[in-house]
Design a protein around this motif. Structure first.
Motif, PDB file in Angstrom:
ATOM      1  N   ASP A 157       0.864  -1.181   0.000  1.00 17.32           N
ATOM      2  CA  ASP A 157       0.000   0.000   0.000  1.00 17.32           C
ATOM      3  C   ASP A 157       0.899   1.228   0.000  1.00 17.32           C
ATOM      4  O   ASP A 157       1.574   1.515   0.993  1.00 17.32           O
ATOM      5  N   LEU A 158       0.908   1.950  -1.111  1.00 19.25           N
ATOM      6  CA  LEU A 158       1.801   3.096  -1.278  1.00 19.25           C
ATOM      7  C   LEU A 158       0.978   4.364  -1.447  1.00 19.25           C
ATOM      8  O   LEU A 158       0.179   4.496  -2.378  1.00 19.25           O
ATOM      9  N   ASP A 159       1.182   5.315  -0.540  1.00 21.61           N
ATOM     10  CA  ASP A 159       0.517   6.619  -0.613  1.00 21.61           C
ATOM     11  C   ASP A 159       1.588   7.695  -0.582  1.00 21.61           C
ATOM     12  O   ASP A 159       2.420   7.728   0.334  1.00 21.61           O
ATOM     13  N   PHE A 218       6.100   7.766  -7.565  1.00 19.88           N
ATOM     14  CA  PHE A 218       6.628   6.420  -7.348  1.00 19.88           C
ATOM     15  C   PHE A 218       7.255   5.913  -8.640  1.00 19.88           C
ATOM     16  O   PHE A 218       6.686   6.100  -9.726  1.00 19.88           O
ATOM     17  N   VAL A 255      -2.100  -4.782  -4.228  1.00 17.34           N
ATOM     18  CA  VAL A 255      -1.217  -3.641  -4.465  1.00 17.34           C
ATOM     19  C   VAL A 255      -2.107  -2.433  -4.681  1.00 17.34           C
ATOM     20  O   VAL A 255      -2.933  -2.408  -5.606  1.00 17.34           O
ATOM     21  N   SER A 256      -1.960  -1.435  -3.801  1.00 15.23           N
ATOM     22  CA  SER A 256      -2.731  -0.199  -3.901  1.00 15.23           C
ATOM     23  C   SER A 256      -1.755   0.968  -3.936  1.00 15.23           C
ATOM     24  O   SER A 256      -0.926   1.127  -3.034  1.00 15.23           O
ATOM     25  N   ILE A 257      -1.833   1.769  -4.998  1.00 18.79           N
ATOM     26  CA  ILE A 257      -0.915   2.900  -5.161  1.00 18.79           C
ATOM     27  C   ILE A 257      -1.735   4.170  -5.313  1.00 18.79           C
ATOM     28  O   ILE A 257      -2.548   4.293  -6.243  1.00 18.79           O
ATOM     29  N   THR A 258      -1.522   5.118  -4.394  1.00 16.71           N
ATOM     30  CA  THR A 258      -2.195   6.410  -4.431  1.00 16.71           C
ATOM     31  C   THR A 258      -1.126   7.461  -4.671  1.00 16.71           C
ATOM     32  O   THR A 258      -0.383   7.823  -3.757  1.00 16.71           O
ATOM     33  N   ASN A 259      -1.026   7.915  -5.913  1.00 13.68           N
ATOM     34  CA  ASN A 259       0.056   8.825  -6.309  1.00 13.68           C
ATOM     35  C   ASN A 259      -0.497  10.174  -6.728  1.00 13.68           C
ATOM     36  O   ASN A 259      -1.286  10.283  -7.667  1.00 13.68           O
ATOM     37  N   LEU A 308       3.314   8.051 -11.350  1.00  9.97           N
ATOM     38  CA  LEU A 308       3.658   6.656 -11.098  1.00  9.97           C
ATOM     39  C   LEU A 308       4.323   6.110 -12.345  1.00  9.97           C
ATOM     40  O   LEU A 308       3.715   6.099 -13.428  1.00  9.97           O
ATOM     41  N   GLN A 326      -4.955   1.721  -8.696  1.00  7.31           N
ATOM     42  CA  GLN A 326      -4.205   2.970  -8.757  1.00  7.31           C
ATOM     43  C   GLN A 326      -5.178   4.118  -8.661  1.00  7.31           C
ATOM     44  O   GLN A 326      -6.226   4.133  -9.307  1.00  7.31           O
TER      45      GLN A 326
END
Length: 456
Positions: A287-289, A293, A307-311, A315, A331
């Protein structure tokens, strides 16, 4: 006492409480003369009277509290084999210049000058709290093992720096006031560890490997504020970490692999760059906030790991960063996506909320099951008619909510399998090829191709 004592390799022992009335130096020479304080040791004026101890190949032993009633000035251990402090040490500064054995602190350490604590020697064991004030640093140069127990939490008003070639086994937390925390040598977590440099610009650096003791058990929490987090070597490469949590940072750089139960970045104001493979084995997954990235190597999750990406920024997923996931990929966050990496899930959703640019040929597959694919933002190529997009949704749906190839024409768009396919806007590609569909395919916008393959 205010008098110095020098012997020729013979012991110096004080059985009763000692008060320093002046600066004192005790020296047993280069041989095996031990220096022992069997009772308390204090200064006369807080932080004034100093104590220098030279024990050669002998030991230094403090059985009672040092500086508990009246803080010592600088406490300096010039040389010793083993150093043992059974109780607390309170001094202006603590400086060990050499040690051939093990230095063991069983009581709390407390200093109140910028010199802080400087330990140079072979092995060190810190079994109680460490506190520095007035910009006091902690520097530990260990040729052997440095062991920090769970009770050895440090609250520092200066930098923490470890070097010297020896390994580190730690279960102790370290908190500084916007000052750097750095480990030069390999680190093994023997308990859950939290490192915090506060809200300011204190960077956290691991220059060598970081491992757990029990696979997937010991956790690592990092709070760098506006400072950076740097991993120069593999994390969990020998023994998988428990959860790795980055609470805050500017830039995060991982030069090698990260293997953990889960990876969670809660905030980042700069760019997080993963140059090595990521691997997790719990449902929490990755989990990327944060802001930007860059994923430059493979990503693998097992045991339903998402996989959770909050950009908020860009990204970037390079061609080498293929993802093999046992959970959903999502995403969001408002930032754009530049991708050349494939994503494969085991019947789980793949969704992109924001605009995408294909930087290479991309294949996405949710398997034969019901994993829906959705692109909520526009999708474009980098070079007109070059980058391809292959989608395998099995018995699930494929949806494009915005224009595909409107700014830069895609290469071939291939839908290998799906239930329903919905394109709410235009599709502009070299060719469009749907190989199977069990539901309804709906094109609500214009379709445009420019090669002989056309539309199939």
């Amino acid at each position: 006492t205010a008098g110095d004592i020098t012997t020729t390799n013979d012991a110096i022992t004080f059985s009763n409480d000692v008060t320093l009335t002046g600066n004192v130096a005790l020296d047993t020479g280069a041989g095996a003369g031990t220096i022992t304080f069997s009772d308390t040791l204090d200064a006369t004026s807080a932080g004034t009277e100093t104590l220098d101890l030279t024990a050669g190949t002998g030991n230094v032993v403090f059985t009672g509290a040092v500086g508990a009633s009246t803080r010592l000035g600088d406490l300096t251990i010039v040389s010793a084999a083993d150093v043992t402090a059974a109780s607390t040490i309170t001094a202006s500064a603590i400086d060990q210049q050499a040690g051939t054995g093990t230095t063991t602190f069983n009581g709390a350490l407390n200093t109140n000058t910028a010199s802080g604590i400087d330990l140079d020697g072979t092995a060190f064991a810190i079994n109680a709290t460490v506190t520095t004030t007035s910009d006091g640093v902690v520097t530990i140069t260990n040729a052997g093992a440095l062991t920090i127990a769970a009770a050895g939490d440090m609250t520092l008003d200066g930098v923490f720096a470890q070097d010297g070639g020896g390994s580190v086994a730690t279960a102790g937390d370290i908190t500084t006031t916007n000052d750097a925390i750095s480990f030069t040598n390999d680190v093994t977590l023997t308990g859950n560890v939290a490192l915090s440099t506060g809200t300011g610009a204190g960077t956290i650096t691991f220059s060598d490997t970081v491992d757990a003791t029990s696979a997937g058990t010991e956790t690592l929490d990092l709070t760098a504020g506006t400072g950076n987090v740097v991993f120069s070597a593999a994390v969990g490469g020998s023994t998988r970490l428990g959860d790795l949590t980055i609470v805050s940072a500017a830039d995060v750089t991982a030069s090698s692999t990260i293997t953990a139960s889960a990876i969670d970045q809660q905030a980042g104001t700069g760019t997080t760059t993963f140059n090595g493979a990521l691997n997790t084995n719990t449902a929490s997954g990755i989990d990327l906030d944060g802001t930007a990235f860059t994923i430059n190597a493979a990503v693998t999750t097992t045991n339903d790991g998402v996989v959770s990406i909050t950009n908020a920024g860009v990204l970037t997923i390079v061609a080498a960063a293929d993802m093999t996931l046992d959970g959903a990929f999502t995403q969001s966050g408002g930032g754009g996506v530049s991708t050349a990496g494939d994503i494969t899930t085991t019947g789980d959703v793949i969704s992109f909320t924001n605009v995408e640019t294909l930087a290479g040929n991309v294949a996405r597959a949710t398997g034969a099951g019901a994993g829906t694919m959705s692109c909520s933002g526009t999708v474009d190529a980098t070079s007109a008619g070059t980058e391809t997009l292959d989608l395998t949704a099995g018995t699930a749906n494929v949806s494009f909510a915005a224009a595909v190839g409107a700014s830069t024409r895609l290469g071939v768009l291939t839908i290998v399998s799906a239930a329903d396919v919905t394109a709410s806007s235009t599709i502009t590609a070299s060719a469009i090829d749907q190989q199977a569909g069990t539901g309804t395919t709906t094109f609500d916008g214009a379709i445009n191709t420019n090669t002989a393959s056309g539309i199939d």
